[in-house]
Design a protein around this motif. Structure first.
Motif, short mmCIF file in Angstrom:
data_model
loop_
_atom_site.label_atom_id
_atom_site.label_comp_id
_atom_site.label_asym_id
_atom_site.label_seq_id
_atom_site.Cartn_x
_atom_site.Cartn_y
_atom_site.Cartn_z
N SER A 11 45.08 103.67 106.26
CA SER A 11 45.19 104.85 107.11
C SER A 11 45.90 105.97 106.36
O SER A 11 46.59 105.75 105.36
CB SER A 11 45.97 104.51 108.39
N ALA A 12 45.74 107.18 106.86
CA ALA A 12 46.36 108.35 106.21
C ALA A 12 47.89 108.22 106.19
O ALA A 12 48.53 108.54 105.18
CB ALA A 12 45.95 109.62 106.94
N GLU A 16 50.23 108.01 102.90
CA GLU A 16 51.36 108.94 102.72
C GLU A 16 52.64 108.19 102.37
O GLU A 16 53.41 108.62 101.52
CB GLU A 16 51.55 109.74 104.02
N ALA A 17 52.86 107.04 103.01
CA ALA A 17 54.06 106.24 102.72
C ALA A 17 54.02 105.64 101.31
O ALA A 17 55.06 105.43 100.69
CB ALA A 17 54.20 105.13 103.76
N MET A 34 58.62 96.01 98.16
CA MET A 34 58.58 95.40 99.49
C MET A 34 57.94 96.41 100.43
O MET A 34 58.06 97.62 100.21
CB MET A 34 59.99 95.11 99.99
N ALA A 35 57.30 95.93 101.47
CA ALA A 35 56.73 96.83 102.47
C ALA A 35 56.60 96.10 103.79
O ALA A 35 56.48 94.88 103.83
CB ALA A 35 55.37 97.34 102.02
N ILE A 36 56.66 96.86 104.84
CA ILE A 36 56.34 96.35 106.18
C ILE A 36 54.99 96.94 106.50
O ILE A 36 54.79 98.15 106.43
CB ILE A 36 57.39 96.81 107.21
N ILE A 37 54.04 96.05 106.83
CA ILE A 37 52.69 96.56 107.10
C ILE A 37 52.23 96.16 108.49
O ILE A 37 52.69 95.18 109.07
CB ILE A 37 51.65 96.05 106.07
N GLU A 38 51.33 96.95 109.01
CA GLU A 38 50.62 96.64 110.24
C GLU A 38 49.15 96.74 109.89
O GLU A 38 48.71 97.70 109.27
CB GLU A 38 50.96 97.65 111.34
N PHE A 39 48.38 95.71 110.24
CA PHE A 39 46.95 95.79 109.98
C PHE A 39 46.20 95.57 111.27
O PHE A 39 46.69 94.99 112.23
CB PHE A 39 46.49 94.83 108.87
N GLY A 63 49.38 100.84 109.32
CA GLY A 63 50.76 101.30 109.31
C GLY A 63 51.48 100.64 108.15
O GLY A 63 51.24 99.48 107.85
N LEU A 64 52.32 101.40 107.47
CA LEU A 64 53.02 100.86 106.31
C LEU A 64 54.27 101.68 106.06
O LEU A 64 54.22 102.91 106.12
CB LEU A 64 52.10 100.92 105.08
N GLU A 65 55.35 101.01 105.80
CA GLU A 65 56.59 101.67 105.39
C GLU A 65 57.18 100.89 104.23
O GLU A 65 57.19 99.66 104.23
CB GLU A 65 57.59 101.75 106.54
N VAL A 66 57.67 101.61 103.23
CA VAL A 66 58.29 101.01 102.06
C VAL A 66 59.78 101.34 102.13
O VAL A 66 60.15 102.51 102.20
CB VAL A 66 57.68 101.57 100.75
N PRO A 67 60.64 100.31 102.14
CA PRO A 67 62.07 100.59 102.24
C PRO A 67 62.61 101.20 100.95
O PRO A 67 62.08 100.96 99.87
CB PRO A 67 62.68 99.20 102.47
N ASN A 68 63.68 102.00 101.09
CA ASN A 68 64.35 102.49 99.88
C ASN A 68 65.24 101.37 99.36
O ASN A 68 65.34 100.30 99.96
CB ASN A 68 65.12 103.79 100.16
#
Length: 171
Positions: A11-12, A16-17, A34-39, A63-68
């Motif tokens: 997804s866009a 972006e993340a 590391m990443a938290i993903i939603e598929f 959905g995806l977020e990469v922690p700092n």
């Protein structure tokens, strides 16, 4: 069992993340993030009967977020906990009436999330123990009634053991 396949598109918002990490990963062969993903389910393939094909489901990262760097430890702790929850094993000791966790499970135990899960499981087990106690000390039951009560006990214990992954997504 169906095969899980990942769609190469994301997804866009997921793209972006990922953007800030593309260059550093490219510049450092073997790098990891590391990443938290939603598929989400995108398509399924069901081969015709009497063919060699395997059923499959294709998912896309939506959905995806990469922690700092400061957040990565918390994400790794969550990953360790989820692995522990999925792989925990033990043996029931008939003499003591205690469940003894396997050595590999004990090595993995740590963190607040595990304490929360232990509390949840204990509360569920206490409830169903009391239910079984009422059955033992209650009125005499027919075989049919006993089977019905055992089914209720089985379903209750199964519900206690369910994990977040067993729940359907809200929508």
């Amino acid at each position: 069992m169906p095969i899980l396949k990942f769609d190469s598109k994301v997804s866009a918002s997921a793209q972006e993340a990922l953007e800030p990490h593309v260059r550093p990963i490219y510049d450092q062969p073997g790098a990891r993030r590391m990443a938290i993903i939603e598929f989400a389910h995108m398509e399924r393939t069901e081969p015709a009967p009497n063919t060699d094909g395997k059923p499959s489901v294709k998912v896309r990262i939506v959905g995806l977020e990469v922690p700092n760097q400061d957040q990565e430890g918390a994400i790794r702790e969550a990953q360790r906990y989820l692995h522990l929850q999925r792989t925990a094993r033990g043996t029931f000791d008939d003499e003591t009436g205690q469940l003894e966790l396997s050595e590999s499970t004990l090595r993995q135990t740590a963190g607040l999330l595990a304490h929360i899960e232990v509390a949840r499981l204990r509360a569920g087990l206490v409830h169903w123990r009391e239910y079984a106690q009422r059955l033992v000390h209650g009125p005499d039951l027919t075989i049919s009634e006993i089977r019905h009560e055992m089914q209720a006990l089985y379903e209750g214990l199964t519900a206690v053991l369910e994990t977040a992954s067993d729940h359907t997504s809200e929508g």
